[in-house]
Design an enzyme around this catalytic site. Structure first.
Site, PDB file in Angstrom:
ATOM      1  N   GLU A 156      37.888 -37.594  74.099  1.00 10.93           N
ATOM      2  CA  GLU A 156      39.302 -38.435  74.172  1.00 10.93           C
ATOM      3  C   GLU A 156      39.775 -38.369  72.592  1.00 10.93           C
ATOM      4  O   GLU A 156      39.098 -38.450  71.700  1.00 10.93           O
ATOM      5  CB  GLU A 156      38.652 -39.774  74.242  1.00 10.93           C
ATOM      6  CG  GLU A 156      39.839 -40.918  74.569  1.00 10.93           C
ATOM      7  CD  GLU A 156      39.060 -42.204  75.063  1.00 10.93           C
ATOM      8  OE1 GLU A 156      39.471 -42.725  75.895  1.00 10.93           O
ATOM      9  OE2 GLU A 156      37.967 -42.671  74.616  1.00 10.93           O
ATOM     10  N   SER A 162      33.607 -44.973  69.861  1.00 15.90           N
ATOM     11  CA  SER A 162      33.971 -45.304  71.236  1.00 15.90           C
ATOM     12  C   SER A 162      34.838 -46.533  71.594  1.00 15.90           C
ATOM     13  O   SER A 162      35.204 -46.627  72.577  1.00 15.90           O
ATOM     14  CB  SER A 162      32.624 -45.309  72.021  1.00 15.90           C
ATOM     15  OG  SER A 162      31.610 -46.150  71.609  1.00 15.90           O
TER      16      SER A 162
END
Length: 284
Positions: A154, A121
């Protein structure tokens, strides 16, 4: 070259994110190998998957019986069991050296045309792949938590990542019924670069007495149409996770990401949010 026929997906890590990725892949018809270092961790991952599938089935959120989906997932502690996978997603600890070791092992085990993805992340895809012989096949596939519920993924593009790998990453995420967006390999990417300072500022506002925690969350929910205010969301993510991400961004980007004092104090006290029963709010 990366292979374009994906039938078997490997997942490294059976924690919250790894088990969620394994579940979503199996739900969408893929055979899955979920690997962790200890049998206990693998079993805990299966417990999480079983609970999640049961909840979805009770809400008519599955097209198949949970047992059928569950049978597609093989658990293991042996890294070499990933050798037959067409794609491997790493969801290990959010520590650069841990991830670099995992990818070095995956490069040894997996065929040269297997796409290797990280669920990181905040950490640099380029750094994760830096010591590999084939860094061009490494990409970020950053799933959102909880993986079975959240729609987005993402796609993070490293310095050496090829267009072919990028296209395959988008295709596989969309085949898992996710919607993708793309980010360059900059600290925090799109989501956490913006989300973490938002959460951090909400914590500071509460700590400075600007409003009660309930009013801070209500103000953001009602005033900006987000589903959760910053304090509630921090509790759901995990305050330790928020702190770690914020510290990483602080190290890379400077003072605007400096962690709020109250966030550090909560983590030091062991109040990590929903998973420990207490954070900014109390949970049963």
């Amino acid at each position: 070259m990366v292979r374009d026929q994906i039938d078997r997906i490997g997942v490294v890590g059976a924690g919250t994110m790894g088990s969620g990725i394994a579940q979503v892949a199996a739900t969408n018809g893929y055979d899955v190998v979920m690997r962790d270092m200890e049998t206990e961790y693998v079993e805990n991952g299966f417990d999480t998957i079983d609970d999640s599938l049961e909840r979805l089935a009770n809400r008519d959120g599955l097209d198949e019986d949970p047992a059928t989906i569950r049978e597609r997932i093989e658990g293991t502690t042996i890294l070499d069991d990933l050798a037959e996978c067409d794609l491997v997603v790493e969801a290990a600890l959010e520590e650069l050296e841990v991830k670099r070791e995992v990818f070095a092992d995956l490069e040894r085990v997996c065929d040269d045309d297997v796409l290797l993805a990280s669920n990181t992340s905040t950490l640099s895809i380029t750094s994760i792949a830096g010591d590999l012989e084939r860094p061009e096949r490494v990409i970020g596939l950053h799933f959102m938590n909880p993986v079975p519920i959240m729609e987005g993924v993402e796609i993070v593009v490293g310095e050496k990542t090829t267009d072919e790998a990028i296209e395959l990453a988008h295709d596989i995420a969309e085949d898992l019924e996710k919607t993708t967006w793309e980010s360059d390999d900059k600290p925090g990417f799109v989501t956490n670069r913006i989300l973490m300072p938002w959460i951090n500022e909400g914590i500071r506002a509460f700590d400075e007495g600007i409003a009660s925690k309930a009013d801070i969350d209500a103000g953001m929910e009602l005033g900006t149409n987000v589903p959760m205010g910053p304090l509630t969301l921090a509790d759901h993510i995990g305050l330790d996770v928020c702190l770690h991400a914020t510290e990483t961004l602080y190290e890379e980007l400077g003072d605007r990401y400096k962690p709020a004092y109250l966030l550090k104090r909560k983590v030091e006290a062991g109040d990590l949010g929903k998973k420990t029963g207490a954070g900014f709010y109390d949970y049963e």
